[in-house]
Design a protein around this motif. Structure first.
Motif, PDB file in Angstrom:
ATOM      1  N   LYS A 217       0.921  -0.974   0.031  1.00 32.86           N
ATOM      2  CA  LYS A 217       0.173   0.025  -0.476  1.00 32.86           C
ATOM      3  C   LYS A 217       1.227   1.395   0.061  1.00 32.86           C
ATOM      4  CE  LYS A 217      -3.860   2.587   2.176  1.00 32.86           C
ATOM      5  NZ  LYS A 217      -4.619   2.368   3.790  1.00 32.86           N
ATOM      6  N   HIS A 218       2.021   1.741   1.241  1.00 31.68           N
ATOM      7  CA  HIS A 218       2.673   2.125   1.023  1.00 31.68           C
ATOM      8  C   HIS A 218       3.679   2.773   0.657  1.00 31.68           C
ATOM      9  CE1 HIS A 218      -0.254   3.718   4.100  1.00 31.68           C
ATOM     10  NE2 HIS A 218      -0.335   2.468   4.776  1.00 31.68           N
ATOM     11  N   PHE A 219       4.406   0.869  -0.707  1.00 32.92           N
ATOM     12  CA  PHE A 219       5.396   1.376  -1.543  1.00 32.92           C
ATOM     13  C   PHE A 219       5.201   1.259  -2.709  1.00 32.92           C
ATOM     14  CE2 PHE A 219       7.328   0.961   2.904  1.00 32.92           C
ATOM     15  CZ  PHE A 219       8.306   1.788   3.382  1.00 32.92           C
ATOM     16  N   VAL A 220       4.403   0.756  -2.537  1.00 34.15           N
ATOM     17  CA  VAL A 220       4.183   0.172  -4.230  1.00 34.15           C
ATOM     18  C   VAL A 220       2.892   0.589  -4.671  1.00 34.15           C
ATOM     19  CG1 VAL A 220       3.433  -2.097  -5.529  1.00 34.15           C
ATOM     20  CG2 VAL A 220       5.091  -2.447  -3.626  1.00 34.15           C
ATOM     21  N   ILE A 303       7.433   6.246   4.147  1.00 31.41           N
ATOM     22  CA  ILE A 303       7.256   6.565   5.318  1.00 31.41           C
ATOM     23  C   ILE A 303       6.476   7.142   5.646  1.00 31.41           C
ATOM     24  CG2 ILE A 303       9.368   7.173   7.518  1.00 31.41           C
ATOM     25  CD1 ILE A 303      11.301   6.573   6.442  1.00 31.41           C
ATOM     26  N   VAL A 304       6.132   8.920   5.314  1.00 36.15           N
ATOM     27  CA  VAL A 304       5.512  10.031   5.780  1.00 36.15           C
ATOM     28  C   VAL A 304       3.950   9.326   5.085  1.00 36.15           C
ATOM     29  CG1 VAL A 304       4.058  12.314   5.551  1.00 36.15           C
ATOM     30  CG2 VAL A 304       6.946  11.352   5.441  1.00 36.15           C
ATOM     31  N   SER A 305       4.221   8.310   4.350  1.00 34.22           N
ATOM     32  CA  SER A 305       3.145   8.135   3.823  1.00 34.22           C
ATOM     33  C   SER A 305       2.157   6.691   5.401  1.00 34.22           C
ATOM     34  CB  SER A 305       2.177   7.202   2.447  1.00 34.22           C
ATOM     35  OG  SER A 305       1.305   6.594   2.703  1.00 34.22           O
ATOM     36  N   VAL A 306       2.776   5.945   5.280  1.00 36.08           N
ATOM     37  CA  VAL A 306       2.594   5.040   6.353  1.00 36.08           C
ATOM     38  C   VAL A 306       2.109   6.296   7.657  1.00 36.08           C
ATOM     39  CG1 VAL A 306       3.538   3.376   8.064  1.00 36.08           C
ATOM     40  CG2 VAL A 306       4.303   3.399   5.884  1.00 36.08           C
ATOM     41  N   VAL A 307       2.741   6.859   8.428  1.00 39.81           N
ATOM     42  CA  VAL A 307       2.532   7.608   9.207  1.00 39.81           C
ATOM     43  C   VAL A 307       1.171   8.296   9.480  1.00 39.81           C
ATOM     44  CG1 VAL A 307       3.184   9.506  10.905  1.00 39.81           C
ATOM     45  CG2 VAL A 307       4.809   7.913   9.890  1.00 39.81           C
ATOM     46  N   CYS A 311      -1.973   8.215  10.920  1.00 35.23           N
ATOM     47  CA  CYS A 311      -3.022   9.707  11.464  1.00 35.23           C
ATOM     48  C   CYS A 311      -3.649   9.978  11.726  1.00 35.23           C
ATOM     49  CB  CYS A 311      -2.025  10.958  11.819  1.00 35.23           C
ATOM     50  SG  CYS A 311      -0.381  10.242  12.576  1.00 35.23           S
ATOM     51  N   ASN A 312      -4.249   9.645  10.134  1.00 38.83           N
ATOM     52  CA  ASN A 312      -4.638  10.175   9.183  1.00 38.83           C
ATOM     53  C   ASN A 312      -5.699   9.037   8.487  1.00 38.83           C
ATOM     54  OD1 ASN A 312      -6.888  11.918   8.811  1.00 38.83           O
ATOM     55  ND2 ASN A 312      -5.679  12.611   7.202  1.00 38.83           N
ATOM     56  N   ARG A 313      -6.700   8.157   9.170  1.00 37.42           N
ATOM     57  CA  ARG A 313      -6.642   7.093   8.388  1.00 37.42           C
ATOM     58  C   ARG A 313      -7.872   6.657   7.757  1.00 37.42           C
ATOM     59  NH1 ARG A 313      -5.370   0.862   9.852  1.00 37.42           N
ATOM     60  NH2 ARG A 313      -4.253   2.545  11.124  1.00 37.42           N
ATOM     61  N   GLY A 314      -7.802   6.609   6.789  1.00 39.25           N
ATOM     62  CA  GLY A 314      -9.340   6.649   5.214  1.00 39.25           C
ATOM     63  C   GLY A 314      -9.503   7.933   5.212  1.00 39.25           C
ATOM     64  N   HIS A 315      -8.129   8.482   5.158  1.00 43.20           N
ATOM     65  CA  HIS A 315      -7.860   9.398   3.798  1.00 43.20           C
ATOM     66  C   HIS A 315      -7.637   9.495   2.637  1.00 43.20           C
ATOM     67  CE1 HIS A 315     -10.828  10.696   7.543  1.00 43.20           C
ATOM     68  NE2 HIS A 315     -11.838  11.287   6.618  1.00 43.20           N
ATOM     69  N   ASP A 316      -6.912   8.494   2.053  1.00 48.08           N
ATOM     70  CA  ASP A 316      -5.827   7.893   1.526  1.00 48.08           C
ATOM     71  C   ASP A 316      -5.352   8.963   0.341  1.00 48.08           C
ATOM     72  OD1 ASP A 316      -4.992   5.446   1.305  1.00 48.08           O
ATOM     73  OD2 ASP A 316      -6.878   4.801   2.373  1.00 48.08           O
TER      74      ASP A 316
END
Length: 334
Positions: A217-220, A303-307, A311-316
């Motif tokens: 999700k956050h890298f690929v 890394i910031v994407s994971v954070v 912190c702001n789940r569900g707002h991709d």
């Protein structure tokens, strides 16, 4: 006497050559792994071709699944033979469509609407569980993501995107499907080991899959998409051999997760053999990702994407666009 700096240059060249050798070893190993996996699955399928693909019940899924297995196997044959200048758009487009069709026809032809597994058991790995319709429908969302990302990466490589506005628009389009995520079922990996289950090989594989999903999700997905959007130069990615291997492994992972469990339920494959095939596929996917994905990423973005996810789940979509604007400004001033 040697010129000043010659020793340092030779050391750098040797380090680069060594890194290239390691990359080639990982690339060939991952290709060997995915080819072995697909050939073994194809062999088992051919031994049971009538029961798997000819039976009239659920014929649309049987045709879609058989076509997907063939297309994946055909892709593993093409990768080492086709030049790096080849255009893989048509192959990736068909692969994405087949992945979606195989998932949706499975949900329609074998609905399993009333299937309820014991708490902490998922139908993809557990011997006593059955794949539910909700799990099938959830997979269709990620198959759709594969398709839109493939289109995005091909377009970003093939066409000039000279303005930041155009790049941000393309990034928004490829991320927009996450706005519909809440309309699909959600299954948590952690439920498979938080329901009082004792340790098992299945639980270990679920834990590995959990972190593979975070990486995906956050890298690929977000990481690669943002990195390509903010890159100063046009990125050559989807036509490289390493990416072709990784893309095969990723799509095979989604498709074969359910198919292997179906083989177990039909008595065509033992549970232990299925778990070994899962290990083979997961290992090949991981090695392919190290070569194909990591070199094209901005580590800070991922890394910031994971954070932001925590912190702001569900707002991709919002998280991605904010991160892209920040990344573009930081990179433009560095």
């Amino acid at each position: 006497a040697t010129a000043p700096g010659t020793g340092a240059c030779m050391t750098t060249i040797m380090a680069i050559n060594q890194e290239i050798q390691y990359s080639e070893i990982l690339e060939k190993t991952s290709l060997c792994g995915i080819c072995q996996f697909l050939l073994l699955v194809a062999f088992i399928s051919l031994r049971n071709v009538v029961a798997l693909f000819i039976d009239s019940h659920g014929i649309s899924h049987r045709v879609a699944g058989g076509a997907l297995l063939f297309w994946l196997t055909y892709g593993s044959y093409l990768v080492p033979k086709v030049s790096k200048e080849s255009n893989w758009f048509l192959y990736d487009f068909i692969l994405g469509i087949l992945g979606i069709l195989a998932t949706l026809t499975a949900a329609r032809d074998f609905p399993h609407r009333h299937v309820k597994n014991p708490p902490g058991q998922s139908g993809t790995l557990e011997h006593n569980a059955i794949v539910t319709q909700a799990e099938m429908v959830e997979h269709s969302f990620y198959q759709g993501l594969n398709l839109v990302q493939a289109i995005y990466l091909h377009c970003m490589q093939q066409f000039p995107w000279n303005t930041p506005y155009a790049r941000h628009a393309a990034l928004w389009l490829v991320t927009a499907p996450w706005l519909l995520r809440h309309r699909f079922p959600v299954h948590s990996f952690s439920n498979n080991w938080k329901q009082g289950n004792t340790w098992s090989v299945e639980i270990m594989l679920y834990q590995i899959k959990k972190w593979q999903y975070v990486f995906y999700k956050h890298f690929v997905f977000h990481g690669i998409n943002i990195s390509v959007a903010v890159a100063r130069n046009q990125q050559v990615l989807v036509s490289t051999t390493s990416w072709r291997i990784f893309w095969l492994a990723l799509n095979a992972s989604y498709a074969m997760e359910f198919f292997l469990q179906s083989l177990v339920k039909r008595g065509m494959l033992t549970q232990n053999s299925m778990l070994w095939l899962q290990r083979l596929l997961m290992t090949a996917s991981t090695l392919a990702a190290l070569v194909a994905v990591v070199p094209h990423l901005h580590a800070g973005i991922c890394i910031v994407s994971v954070v932001l996810n925590f912190c702001n789940r569900g707002h991709d979509v919002l998280n991605t666009m904010i991160l892209a604007v920040i990344a573009m400004n930081v990179l433009s001033t560095s």
